[in-house]
Structures are given as structure tokens and as C-alpha cells.
Design a protein around this motif. Structure first.
Motif, PDB file in Angstrom:
ATOM      1  N   VAL A 154       0.871  -1.184   0.000  1.00 21.85           N
ATOM      2  CA  VAL A 154       0.000   0.000   0.000  1.00 21.85           C
ATOM      3  C   VAL A 154       0.908   1.234   0.000  1.00 21.85           C
ATOM      4  CG1 VAL A 154      -1.730   1.330   1.268  1.00 21.85           C
ATOM      5  CG2 VAL A 154      -1.906  -1.169   1.170  1.00 21.85           C
ATOM      6  N   PRO A 155       0.859   2.026  -1.065  1.00 23.84           N
ATOM      7  CA  PRO A 155       1.745   3.193  -1.165  1.00 23.84           C
ATOM      8  C   PRO A 155       1.604   4.136   0.037  1.00 23.84           C
ATOM      9  CG  PRO A 155       0.606   2.823  -3.246  1.00 23.84           C
ATOM     10  CD  PRO A 155      -0.019   1.904  -2.236  1.00 23.84           C
ATOM     11  N   GLY A 156       2.726   4.407   0.688  1.00 22.07           N
ATOM     12  CA  GLY A 156       2.758   5.350   1.790  1.00 22.07           C
ATOM     13  C   GLY A 156       2.303   4.817   3.134  1.00 22.07           C
ATOM     14  N   ALA A 157       1.809   3.590   3.198  1.00 20.84           N
ATOM     15  CA  ALA A 157       1.256   3.067   4.450  1.00 20.84           C
ATOM     16  C   ALA A 157       2.304   2.997   5.561  1.00 20.84           C
ATOM     17  CB  ALA A 157       0.634   1.685   4.233  1.00 20.84           C
ATOM     18  N   MET A 158       3.490   2.520   5.235  1.00 24.81           N
ATOM     19  CA  MET A 158       4.522   2.375   6.266  1.00 24.81           C
ATOM     20  C   MET A 158       5.113   3.726   6.681  1.00 24.81           C
ATOM     21  SD  MET A 158       4.745  -0.791   7.192  1.00 24.81           S
ATOM     22  CE  MET A 158       6.290  -0.796   8.081  1.00 24.81           C
ATOM     23  N   ASP A 159       4.993   4.719   5.832  1.00 28.83           N
ATOM     24  CA  ASP A 159       5.533   6.039   6.159  1.00 28.83           C
ATOM     25  C   ASP A 159       4.492   6.959   6.782  1.00 28.83           C
ATOM     26  OD1 ASP A 159       8.060   5.374   5.140  1.00 28.83           O
ATOM     27  OD2 ASP A 159       7.405   5.836   3.100  1.00 28.83           O
TER      28      ASP A 159
END
Length: 179
Positions: free
Chosen positions: A107-112
Motif C-alpha cells: 500500500v503506497p505510503g502506508a509504512m511512512d
């Protein structure tokens, strides 16, 4: 008391229900560890690798502890309950952790995303839901073969509590059992 029914394995809808229950049980422990690990790693500003490693480690700790507790309450000593939990949950937790962490990374950006972000929490909830869906058939297959979470059911639930007394290793007879 006749314990011959302990050898019978569920099939069809009963097997699917048991697999869903086992997966939900596993998901509960995994989710607690996963969320705690993600929260700690994110709050400390860790990169993805260490955050995921902590989340996975805590998922295993909580996942196993959710099995060890009830098995010990059935009368088994800790040193006998640990191998039961390992046999019951290792494959399930491993599959669940691979899937939910892969989804979080995809998921784009989820971890950040920060802990105050809907992206973070929504992605984590979605990842755990996908992990549940993928893990149910794994648990169904294991339980159908008398493996995985099926080993726990000889110690609790469904009136099988007496099996713990029959399978307790020599020298581990406790006192004060409530059955």
C-alpha cells in the motif's frame, strides 16, 4: 468416559467454521502484536525493516500466548503447553504475518504514514483482513489433517478438557483442576 470422538475430524461446513474460529483466534493475538510493533516502530521513527521485525516478533509472542493460556488452564504445565502452542499456531501465524506485512508494504505510503493517519490504520486493518482471508484455507487444510489448531482442541473447548489429563507427560500432575 469414551474419548473415541477425539479422533474424529470435522468436515465440510463444520471444518470451515472451526478454521474460521482458529484463524480469528490467531488473528487476535497477531493483531495485538502487529499493532503494538507498528506503533512502537513508527513512534520511534524506525525504518520499515526494524518496525516490521518488531511487529512480527510481537505477533508471534501474543499469538502463542493466546494459545498457551487456555491450554494451561486445561491442566497442562507450561513446559508441555509451549509445544502445543508451537504446533497449533506456527504455520498460521507465519502465513498471517507474511500476508499482512506484504500488504502493508504494497500500500503506497502506508509504512511512512504517521500514527495519526487514516492511511496507516486503514492499511493495517485492510492488511489484517486480507491475512485472515488467506489464512482460513490454510487452517482448514491443517485442521482437516489433525494438525495446526486441531491439536489445541484436545485440551479445551467442545467438552474435550479431559484429554489434557490423558496426555499429560509423567510427573506433571497438578492439583486443583476444575473438571
Amino acid at each position: 468416559m469414551d474419548h473415541s470422538t477425539h479422533q474424529q475430524r470435522p468436515t465440510g461446513a463444520a471444518l470451515t467454521r472451526l478454521a474460521m474460529t482458529a484463524t480469528l483466534h490467531c488473528l487476535t493475538g497477531c493483531a495485538i502484536g502487529e499493532v503494538l510493533g507498528m506503533v512502537i516502530g513508527t513512534a520511534l521513527g524506525w525504518s520499515d525493516g526494524p518496525t516490521i521485525a518488531l511487529a512480527v516478533a510481537l505477533a508471534f509472542v501474543f499469538g502463542y500466548s493466546f494459545t498457551i493460556g487456555p491450554v494451561m488452564r486445561s491442566g497442562l504445565a507450561l513446559r508441555a503447553a509451549i509445544p502445543v502452542a508451537l504446533a497449533a499456531d506456527t504455520v498460521s501465524i507465519t502465513v498471517m504475518e507474511i500476508v499482512d506485512n506484504a500488504v502493508m508494504l504494497l500500500v503506497p505510503g502506508a509504512m511512512d504514514a504517521g500514527l495519526g493517519s487514516w492511511l496507516f490504520w486503514g492499511s493495517l486493518a485492510f492488511a489484517l483482513a486480507v491475512a485472515f482471508v488467506v489464512t482460513v484455507p490454510v487452517n482448514r487444510w491443517l485442521i482437516g489433517r489433525g494438525k495446526g489448531h486441531a491439536v489445541v482442541h484436545q485440551f479445551h473447548g467442545g467438552g474435550h478438557g479431559h484429554a489434557a489429563h490423558e496426555r499429560r507427560p509423567t510427573g506433571e500432575h497438578g492439583h486443583g483442576h476444575d473438571h
